[in-house]
Design a protein around this motif. Structure first.
Motif, PDB file in Angstrom:
ATOM      1  N   GLU A 181      -3.637  11.038 -12.582  1.00 11.96           N
ATOM      2  CA  GLU A 181      -2.219  10.913 -12.720  1.00 11.96           C
ATOM      3  C   GLU A 181      -1.366  11.291 -11.712  1.00 11.96           C
ATOM      4  OE1 GLU A 181      -0.589  11.860 -16.674  1.00 11.96           O
ATOM      5  OE2 GLU A 181       1.455  10.813 -16.047  1.00 11.96           O
ATOM      6  N   GLY A 182      -0.375  10.406 -11.060  1.00 10.58           N
ATOM      7  CA  GLY A 182       0.473  10.830  -9.912  1.00 10.58           C
ATOM      8  C   GLY A 182       0.242  10.450  -8.934  1.00 10.58           C
ATOM      9  N   GLU A 183      -1.043  10.193  -8.766  1.00  7.54           N
ATOM     10  CA  GLU A 183      -1.830   9.467  -7.213  1.00  7.54           C
ATOM     11  C   GLU A 183      -1.289   8.372  -6.751  1.00  7.54           C
ATOM     12  OE1 GLU A 183      -5.560  11.422  -6.584  1.00  7.54           O
ATOM     13  OE2 GLU A 183      -6.213   9.555  -5.670  1.00  7.54           O
ATOM     14  N   ASN A 184      -1.104   8.250  -5.460  1.00  6.80           N
ATOM     15  CA  ASN A 184      -0.945   7.025  -4.951  1.00  6.80           C
ATOM     16  C   ASN A 184      -2.176   6.484  -4.559  1.00  6.80           C
ATOM     17  OD1 ASN A 184       1.892   7.577  -4.987  1.00  6.80           O
ATOM     18  ND2 ASN A 184       1.762   8.574  -2.771  1.00  6.80           N
ATOM     19  N   LEU A 185      -2.374   4.912  -4.773  1.00  2.95           N
ATOM     20  CA  LEU A 185      -3.707   4.431  -4.413  1.00  2.95           C
ATOM     21  C   LEU A 185      -3.325   3.145  -3.669  1.00  2.95           C
ATOM     22  CD1 LEU A 185      -4.223   2.216  -6.946  1.00  2.95           C
ATOM     23  CD2 LEU A 185      -4.061   4.519  -8.283  1.00  2.95           C
ATOM     24  N   VAL A 186      -4.456   2.545  -3.268  1.00  4.15           N
ATOM     25  CA  VAL A 186      -4.509   1.191  -2.535  1.00  4.15           C
ATOM     26  C   VAL A 186      -5.830   0.589  -2.918  1.00  4.15           C
ATOM     27  CG1 VAL A 186      -4.722  -0.006  -0.569  1.00  4.15           C
ATOM     28  CG2 VAL A 186      -3.415   2.104  -0.406  1.00  4.15           C
TER      29      VAL A 186
END
Lengths: 114, 112
Positions: B15-20
């Protein structure tokens, strides 16, 4: 918020039987679509419908399939003689206008052919 | 024939991570590209629509980009939450009536 609705949510039928899947698109939309998703596979286009006629269909959409807009609100997909391989989730979608608009999908009808 | 591919097939992040999430398509002659979310056993929820003339679209924590010439789109999710867990589908519209051709999807799990 307006949404596309589909009935039934789940249909079980025997091979060779006819089924009709029903959809009520969003009321001011002009373009209507059917897609299907076999379990574990991609969503596949079946047919598009505009101005009371089929505008495009895929190779999946053979003579066993037909679509109809019997009144101003419903949009139906009929499969004349179901096969085991017709088992899939069938999604109806609609769109307000042509290029610039999103397609909105219904919740789907799960068709199981036994 | 248009082919749409999504990478990775599955992704698990805290949770909280930025992802692509990535989407590629073989024929750059598209009218638009639409990103959807699909929850297990449910229908498709439209997230973003990008026209072929646009470079990106934003909605809340979601940002989608389109590079038509290279046949690529990305969906960026900022500050991911467990409620973002779902399968994300990319679909290209090839004609003015816009039949959509879908990728296989990326199954995202956001762990609390």
């Amino acid at each position: 918020e307006p949404e596309v609705t589909q009935t039934p949510s789940h249909q079980v039928t025997q091979m060779g039987q006819e089924v009709i899947l029903r959809c009520v698109p969003i009321s001011n939309h002009l373009y209507f679509y059917w897609y299907r998703q076999i379990l574990g596979q991609k969503v596949e286009f079946l047919v598009s419908f505009y101005n009371n006629e089929i505008s495009e269909k895929s190779e999946i959409f053979d003579d066993q399939f037909s679509v109809e807009r019997p009144d101003g609100s419903n949009f139906t997909l009929k499969i004349r003689s179901t096969k085991l391989e017709d088992s899939a989730m069938y999604f109806c979608a609609s769109k307000e206008r042509s290029i610039s608009y999103e397609q909105y999908f219904g919740p789907g009808t799960r068709l199981t052919v036994t | 024939k248009q082919e749409v591919t999504q990478i990775p097939a599955a992704l698990s992040v805290p949770e909280g991570e930025n992802l692509v999430l990535n989407c590629s398509f073989t024929d750059s002659a598209i009218y638009n590209l639409q990103w959807f979310r699909q929850d297990p056993g449910k229908g498709l929820t439209s997230l973003l629509l990008i026209q072929s003339s646009q470079r990106e679209q934003t909605s809340g924590r979601l940002n989608a980009s389109l590079d038509k010439s290279s046949g690529r789109s990305t969906l960026y999710i900022a500050a991911s939450q467990p409620g973002d867990s779902a399968t994300y589908l990319c679909a290209v519209g090839e004609t003015s009536g816009s039949r959509l051709t879908f990728g296989e999807g990326t199954q995202l799990t956001v762990n609390p």
